[in-house]
Design an enzyme around this catalytic site. Structure first.
Site, PDB file in Angstrom:
ATOM      1  N   GLU A 221      45.435  26.668  43.050  1.00 54.42           N
ATOM      2  CA  GLU A 221      45.218  27.227  41.709  1.00 54.42           C
ATOM      3  C   GLU A 221      45.575  28.718  41.686  1.00 54.42           C
ATOM      4  O   GLU A 221      46.175  29.215  40.728  1.00 54.42           O
ATOM      5  CB  GLU A 221      43.761  27.045  41.255  1.00 54.42           C
ATOM      6  CG  GLU A 221      43.288  25.607  41.128  1.00 54.42           C
ATOM      7  CD  GLU A 221      43.927  24.851  39.963  1.00 54.42           C
ATOM      8  OE1 GLU A 221      44.782  25.408  39.269  1.00 54.42           O
ATOM      9  OE2 GLU A 221      43.561  23.670  39.767  1.00 54.42           O
ATOM     10  N   ARG A 225      48.701  29.888  39.331  1.00 59.25           N
ATOM     11  CA  ARG A 225      48.327  30.631  38.118  1.00 59.25           C
ATOM     12  C   ARG A 225      48.446  32.143  38.317  1.00 59.25           C
ATOM     13  O   ARG A 225      49.034  32.830  37.481  1.00 59.25           O
ATOM     14  CB  ARG A 225      46.888  30.307  37.707  1.00 59.25           C
ATOM     15  CG  ARG A 225      46.674  28.831  37.417  1.00 59.25           C
ATOM     16  CD  ARG A 225      45.322  28.581  36.791  1.00 59.25           C
ATOM     17  NE  ARG A 225      44.921  27.189  36.987  1.00 59.25           N
ATOM     18  CZ  ARG A 225      44.146  26.500  36.168  1.00 59.25           C
ATOM     19  NH1 ARG A 225      43.657  27.046  35.090  1.00 59.25           N
ATOM     20  NH2 ARG A 225      43.824  25.244  36.431  1.00 59.25           N
ATOM     21  N   ASP A 365      50.560  14.489  41.387  1.00 64.39           N
ATOM     22  CA  ASP A 365      51.608  14.861  40.425  1.00 64.39           C
ATOM     23  C   ASP A 365      52.687  15.835  40.916  1.00 64.39           C
ATOM     24  O   ASP A 365      53.861  15.491  41.047  1.00 64.39           O
ATOM     25  CB  ASP A 365      50.965  15.397  39.124  1.00 64.39           C
ATOM     26  CG  ASP A 365      49.864  16.446  39.353  1.00 64.39           C
ATOM     27  OD1 ASP A 365      49.648  16.850  40.510  1.00 64.39           O
ATOM     28  OD2 ASP A 365      49.236  16.868  38.359  1.00 64.39           O
ATOM     29  N   GLU A 531      51.027  18.923  29.600  1.00 61.00           N
ATOM     30  CA  GLU A 531      52.120  18.115  30.184  1.00 61.00           C
ATOM     31  C   GLU A 531      53.038  17.463  29.149  1.00 61.00           C
ATOM     32  O   GLU A 531      54.262  17.417  29.341  1.00 61.00           O
ATOM     33  CB  GLU A 531      51.552  17.046  31.130  1.00 61.00           C
ATOM     34  CG  GLU A 531      50.965  17.607  32.421  1.00 61.00           C
ATOM     35  CD  GLU A 531      49.600  18.260  32.240  1.00 61.00           C
ATOM     36  OE1 GLU A 531      48.944  17.989  31.205  1.00 61.00           O
ATOM     37  OE2 GLU A 531      49.186  19.044  33.109  1.00 61.00           O
TER      38      GLU A 531
HETATM   39  C1  DMJ Z   1      48.048  23.062  35.416  1.00 60.35           C
HETATM   40  O1  DMJ Z   1      47.214  23.952  36.057  1.00 60.35           O
HETATM   41  C2  DMJ Z   1      49.249  22.754  36.232  1.00 60.35           C
HETATM   42  O2  DMJ Z   1      50.224  22.234  35.412  1.00 60.35           O
HETATM   43  C3  DMJ Z   1      48.957  21.810  37.354  1.00 60.35           C
HETATM   44  O3  DMJ Z   1      50.076  21.500  38.119  1.00 60.35           O
HETATM   45  C4  DMJ Z   1      48.348  20.551  36.829  1.00 60.35           C
HETATM   46  N1  DMJ Z   1      47.435  20.717  35.802  1.00 60.35           N
HETATM   47  C5  DMJ Z   1      47.263  21.876  35.017  1.00 60.35           C
HETATM   48  C6  DMJ Z   1      47.403  21.625  33.536  1.00 60.35           C
HETATM   49  O4  DMJ Z   1      47.004  20.420  33.091  1.00 60.35           O
END
Ligand code: DMJ
Length: 643
Positions: A221, A225, A365, A531
C-alpha cells in the site's frame, strides 16, 4: 460447471471482420466492380436525366408540403438556429432557403493552436459540439475532485483518510497523509492549483518527519499509493525536465527526495527476508520488517512494487531499488503454476506459494497487471519472460476462469478456491474489473486498435484478448446497472444454475441481467473503487468507441447522486441495492487518486498521458515509459478547460 469455452475463432474473426486484410482476389474483384459502376454512371442518357429532374421536382413538392403541415416545429428550429448565430441565406422568402444554411461557426475565443489541438481529439463519429459536451463533463469531474479535497482538507488534513460523516480523519494506512499524496498528481493533471499548493507544502514540511517517525506500514500500500504518488508528482511537475521550481512553490525535487527516503525505509522488507519474497510490513521508525500475522505475503502485493522501484532507480541512478524488487519477479518465474495462474498467498520464509486458492480478485489481481506493465515499462530490455508469463496466464484465465452466465450470457471471471481440481466458484470481486483495461493494453501496447490493425500488429491472441476485454467491461458495467443505485457491489456472483434459483438481485428489476447477477447481503457495499472506470478509460483510448465514455458518465452521475456528502467529501456505501443507500463513514484515498482521475482522463483529450508513453501504476500514478517506440514528449496538461 460449463465445459464449453465462451470464445471461438469464429467469434473473434466475426468481431474483427471489418479490419481484416483483403485478399488479392478480393482487391481485384472489388476494383472491377467499382470501375463498372463508374462506367455506368458515365453512360447517363437524356431519358435518365429527365427522370432525375422529375424525382427532384416531386421531392421539392413533398418537402414544402411537409413544412406547411408543421409550422410550429419549423419556427422552433429557426429560433434554435438563430440562437446559435445561424442565418438563412434566403431570409423568409421560401422554405427552400432553409435547405442551404451556412455551417455553424466555431465558438469564439479559440486560438488557431487550440482549434488544431481540439480537432485532433474529436472522435471520428462525433463533432465539435459533442467534444465540448465531454469537456463540460470533464469539468464536472474536476469539481467533484475539489469537493472531495475540501472535505478532506477541512476535517482530516494530515490524516490518511476522511470520515466524511463524522467530520474526522483516520490513519488507516500508517499515518503518512495518504490522501494528500494519492491526490496530488490528479490535481496536477486537472490543473487544480490550490490543491497542488496545499498538498505540496504539506509534503515539504511534514512528510519527512513522518517517514522517520511513524510505525507499521504495509509495503504494498505504501509503495503504490505514497511512493507512486510522489514519483508521478515529481515527473508531472517537471522534475525530469530539470525544472527546479514549480510555479506553485514546492520544488519537484522535494517529491523525489521523499520518495527515495521512503524507499530506503521500505527496502528492509526485501533485504531481511530469507527468500526473494519480501515481508508484508515495515516499521518505519526502526526500519524493521515483519511478516503478516499468518506468516504469509499476498501474491499480488509482492509482485506490485516493481514499476515504482524501477522508476526510482532510473531517476536516482541507484540500481538497488530495481534490483531488489525485480528479484521477486525473477523468482516467481521459476515457481510452478497452473496454466500460468498462481495461488494468492506466498511464503517469504520458503519462497513457495501457499494453498491453492486462485483468483483475479483480492490478493491475486495486480500480479497479472504488473507482468504486462513492467514489461511495457522496460521495452527493449531483456524482460521477455514477463511477457511470456503474462500471455500464458491470460490463456489460463480464458481456459479455467472465464465462463458465461445464464440466462443472458454475461462473460465473467470466476475463481478456483481449491485449485484446478476443486469446484469452480462463479464469484467475481469488483477488483477483477481492472482486467478489461489490462487486457486491452496488453493487446495493442497502448496504441489504438485501428492503428494496430492498420500496421498489422495484432495476433489472433491479441484480438481474442481485446474481445474478452470488451465483453468483461460490459459485465463490469452491468454490475452497476443491475442495482437500484447504479453503483456496483464489492462482490457479485453469476448465475450458472438456470432460471429458477437466481437468489437476491441488485434491486433494479428493469435490468436485463437481473437474473444473471446475484448479490449476497454481505457483499452489497461500495468503497468508491476505480477498477471499472479504469477499464473504461483504457478501452476508450484503445477502441475509440464512445460507448465507454457514456458508461463512465452514468457511473459518475450515480456517484454524485448517492455518495456526495454536502459538507465535503464522498462516502462509501453499505448497501447499493436499496434507495436511499445506507452510507459508510469513509472516503478511500483511491477515490481521489484513481476513480476521479480515470473519469477525468476518460472525458478528456486522448493525447494527454498517451498510453504508449506512460504506464499507470496500480494506484493510477503515471510513470513515463523509457525506450518505447515513441520519443517522450513530457507531460502536457489538457489546457482547454483549466480554470
Ligand atoms: C487500489 O489501491 C489499487 O488499485 C490496488 O491495486 C487494488 N485496489 C485498490 C482500489 O480498489
Amino acid at each position: 460447471m460449463s465445459k464449453s469455452l465462451p470464445y471461438s475463432m469464429k467469434d473473434v474473426h466475426y468481431d474483427n471482420a471489418k479490419f481484416r486484410q483483403r485478399s488479392f482476389f478480393k482487391v481485384i474483384t472489388q476494383n472491377m466492380l467499382t470501375s463498372n459502376r463508374k462506367r455506368e454512371c458515365v453512360k447517363c442518357t437524356t431519358g435518365k436525366f429527365l427522370t432525375l429532374l422529375m424525382i427532384c421536382g416531386l421531392a421539392y413538392l413533398m418537402l414544402t408540403r411537409m413544412s406547411s403541415i408543421h409550422p410550429s416545429t419549423d419556427s422552433t428550429a429557426k429560433n434554435a438556429g438563430d440562437q446559435h448565430g445561424e442565418k438563412l441565406i434566403v431570409d423568409g422568402s421560401g422554405r427552400l432557403g432553409r435547405l442551404w444554411r451556412k455551417p455553424p461557426r466555431l465558438p469564439p475565443l479559440l486560438t488557431p493552436d487550440e482549434i488544431t489541438s481540439r480537432n485532433r481529439t474529436i472522435h471520428k463519429s462525433g463533432n465539435l459540439n459533442v467534444e465540448l459536451d465531454w469537456k463540460a463533463r470533464q469539468q464536472r469531474v474536476k469539481e467533484a475532485f475539489i469537493h472531495a479535497w475540501l472535505g478532506y482538507k477541512n476535517y482530516a488534513m494530515g490524516y490518511d483518510e476522511l470520515m466524511p460523516l463524522s467530520h474526522r480523519g483516520v490513519d488507516g494506512l500508517g499515518g503518512l497523509g495518504a490522501t494528500i499524496i494519492d491526490a496530488l498528481d490528479t490535481a496536477m493533471i486537472m490543473g487544480a492549483d490550490e490543491v497542488i499548493n496545499e498538498a505540496g507544502s504539506w509534503i515539504e514540511k511534514i512528510l519527512p518527519e513522518r517517514i522517520d517517525g511513524k510505525g507499521q506500514v504495509n509495503l504494498f500500500e505504501t509503495t503504490i499509493r505514497i511512493m507512486g504518488g510522489l514519483l508521478s508528482a515529481y515527473h508531472l511537475s517537471g522534475g525530469e525536465q530539470g525544472s527546479n521550481a514549480s510555479q506553485n512553490g514546492t520544488k519537484p525535487v522535494v517529491y523525489l527526495e521523499n520518495a527515495r527516503k521512503l524507499a530506503d525505509h521500505l527496502l528492509v522488507a526485501f533485504t531481511s527476508s530469507p527468500s526473494a519474497i519480501p515481508f508484508s510490513d515495515v516499521v518505519l521508525h526502526d526500519r524493521s520488517a515483519h511478516p503478516a500475522p499468518d506468516g504469509l505475503s499476498s501474491t499480488s502485493e509482492v509482485s506490485t512494487l516493481q514499476l515504482e522501484f524501477n522508476y526510482l532507480s532510473s531517476l536516482t541512478g541507484d540500481p538497488k531499488y530495481s534490483l531488489e524488487s525485480m528479484k521477486v519477479l525473477e523468482h516467481l518465474k521459476t515457481l510452478p503454476k497452473v496454466e500460468g495462474l498462481v495461488p494468492i498467498y506466498i511464503s517469504p520464509h520458503s519462497g513457495e506459494f501457499s494453498g491453492e486458492n486462485i483468483r483475479l480478485g483480492s490478493r491475486g489481481d495486480s500480479y497479472y497487471e504488473y507482468l504486462i506493465k513492467v514489461w511495457l515499462q522496460n521495452q527493449g530490455s531483456n524482460l521477455t519472460y514477463l511477457h511470456n508469463m503474462y500471455e500464458e496466464s491470460i490463456k489460463g484465465v480464458k481456459h479455467l476462469l472465464v465462463r458465461k452466465s445464464v440466462p443472458n450470457g454475461l462473460v465473467f471471471v470466476g475463481e478456483l478456491p481449491y485449485g484446478p481440481q476443486g469446484s469452480f466458484s462463479p464469484k467475481m470481486d469488483h477488483l477483477v474489473c481492472f482486467l478489461p483495461g489490462t487486457l486491452a493494453l496488453g493487446a495493442t501496447k497502448g496504441i489504438t486498435k485501428e492503428k494496430a490493425m492498420r500496421e498489422n500488429l495484432l495476433s489472433f491472441e491479441d484480438l481474442e484478448n481485446l474481445k474478452l476485454a470488451e465483453d468483461l467491461a460490459m459485465t463490469c458495467v452491468e454490475m452497476y446497472s443491475v442495482t437500484s443505485t447504479g453503483l456496483a457491489p464489492e462482490i457479485a456472483y453469476f448465475n450458472m444454475e438456470g432460471e429458477s434459483d437466481s437468489g437476491p438481485g441488485g434491486g433494479n428489476k428493469d435490468s436485463k441481467y437481473a437474473k444473471d447477477i446475484i448479490i449476497k447481503p454481505a457483499d452489497r457495499h461500495n468503497l468508491l473503487r476505480p477498477e471499472t472506470v479504469e477499464s473504461l478509460f483504457f478501452l476508450f483510448r484503445i477502441t475509440e468507441d464512445p460507448k465507454y465514455r457514456e458508461w463512465g458518465w452514468e457511473i459518475f452521475e450515480a456517484f454524485e447522486k448517492y455518495t456526495k456528502v454536502d459538507s465535503g467529501g464522498y462516502s462509501s456505501l453499505d448497501d447499493v441495492t436499496t434507495v436511499p443507500p445506507q452510507r459508510r463513514d469513509k472516503m478511500e484515498t483511491f477515490f481521489l487518486g484513481e476513480t476521479l482521475k480515470y473519469l477525468y482522463l476518460l472525458f478528456g483529450d486522448t493525447n494527454v498521458l498517451a498510453l504508449d508513453e506512460y504506464v499507470f501504476n496500480s494506484e493510477a500514478h503515471p510513470f513515463p515509459i523509457r525506450g518505447g517506440s515513441r520519443k517522450h514528449r513530457g507531460f502536457q496538461q489538457d489546457k482547454s478547460i483549466l480554470s
